[in-house]
Design a protein around this motif. Structure first.
Motif, short mmCIF file in Angstrom:
data_model
loop_
_atom_site.label_atom_id
_atom_site.label_comp_id
_atom_site.label_asym_id
_atom_site.label_seq_id
_atom_site.Cartn_x
_atom_site.Cartn_y
_atom_site.Cartn_z
N GLY A 100 2.19 2.21 13.76
CA GLY A 100 0.98 1.65 14.37
C GLY A 100 -0.26 1.65 13.50
N LEU A 101 -0.05 1.77 12.19
CA LEU A 101 -1.21 1.75 11.30
C LEU A 101 -1.14 0.48 10.45
CD1 LEU A 101 -2.22 5.01 9.46
CD2 LEU A 101 -3.14 2.80 8.96
N ALA A 102 -2.07 -0.44 10.65
CA ALA A 102 -2.03 -1.71 9.91
C ALA A 102 -3.21 -1.80 8.96
CB ALA A 102 -2.08 -2.89 10.88
N HIS A 103 -3.01 -2.53 7.86
CA HIS A 103 -3.97 -2.56 6.76
C HIS A 103 -4.25 -4.01 6.37
CE1 HIS A 103 -4.65 -0.82 2.40
NE2 HIS A 103 -5.70 -1.48 2.86
N SER A 104 -5.51 -4.41 6.45
CA SER A 104 -5.89 -5.72 5.94
C SER A 104 -6.55 -5.46 4.58
CB SER A 104 -6.88 -6.38 6.92
OG SER A 104 -7.35 -7.59 6.38
N PRO A 105 -5.79 -5.71 3.49
CA PRO A 105 -6.22 -5.19 2.19
C PRO A 105 -7.37 -5.96 1.55
CG PRO A 105 -4.18 -6.40 1.94
CD PRO A 105 -4.50 -6.42 3.40
#
Ligand code: ATP
Length: 238
Positions: free
Chosen positions: A80-85
């Protein structure tokens, strides 16, 4: 209550260069927390470590009650950890819709995925208009929206955004910040990395100022916005 994300004494190095020198902070569910600071402060390194892309030298990362140490990047998304780099990292030749679908690559609930794609188009109508266009042909602001939309497609418990305002016009930047407020109002928990301190602090519950790998000051968004040293160093005041 334990926080959704707890980072304790985290240290990260590139070879002999220690980029993150023992930082401690937490993010409670429903909060927007921001890390601000100039280039090279270690903000991106922190997010990449939380995502499992970099291995820490030492320290503790607890997410949703479980340690993230040694957990691979895929599993971290699944937790559940998302990253928009930073720099967005889209697939430029794939369409807008295909990029969104890839954000849901771990999900098998096809109908719900389709609904979430529609939801992304409600959040960012311009993406809906350009759904069949290759991502590489979008403007910078549109690409940023797509990167955020893609990160949301995993239905994250925590959304990490790395410099969403980078390279955008003031109007686009405002639009992105409004969207972050909207997501916050819906209860999305967000860890926001920004060089634009004004914008980030104005919507953050808590903020931490990073300088050369350390957190040098922490407080509520409002407190930091009114702090004299922050105003001088980051808000362009004399
Ligand atoms: P930016 O806004 O430029 O992304 P930042 O606060 O996110 O800044 P980081 O990118 O985390 O900072 O960089 C922290 C330090 O680590 C800097 O001194 C940087 O030069 C160094 N660094 C970053 N990436 C690498 C790498 N791949 N190899 C070696 N050193 C790196």
């Amino acid at each position: 209550m334990t926080a959704l994300l707890e980072v304790e004494d985290l240290r990260v190095a590139y070879g002999k260069i220690e980029a993150v020198k023992g930082i401690t902070f937490s993010v409670e569910a429903g909060q927007v927390v921001t890390l601000i600071g100039t280039n090279g402060a270690g903000k991106t390194t922190t997010l990449r470590t939380l995502s499992g892309l970099l291995k820490p030298l030492s320290g503790k990362i607890m997410f949703d009650g479980e340690p993230l140490d040694g957990v691979g990047a895929h599993k971290i998304v699944a937790k559940g950890l998302a990253h928009s780099p930073e720099g967005r990292r889209l697939f430029p030749r794939l369409t807008v819709t295909e990029n969104l679908q890839l954000g849901a690559f771990l999900r098998r609930d096809t109908e719900a995925v389709e609904k979430d794609i529609q939801r992304a188009y409600e959040l960012f109508p311009i993406l809906g208009e350009r759904r069949k266009q290759a991502a590489g042909t979008l403007s910078g602001g549109e690409q940023q929206m797509l990167a955020m939309g893609r990160a949301l497609m995993s239905r994250p418990k925590l959304l990490m955004l790395d410099e969403p305002s980078m390279g955008l016009s003031p109007i686009m930047m405002q639009k992105i910040m409004e969207t972050i407020s909207e997501l916050k109002a819906e209860g999305t928990t967000i860890l926001l990395v920004e060089q634009n301190a004004q914008a980030a602090l104005s919507l953050a519950d808590h903020g931490h100022v990073m300088e050369v790998g350390e957190i040098v000051l922490s407080g509520t968004g409002q407190d930091l916005m009114h702090d004299e040293s922050v105003r001088k160093a980051y808000l362009g005041e004399d």
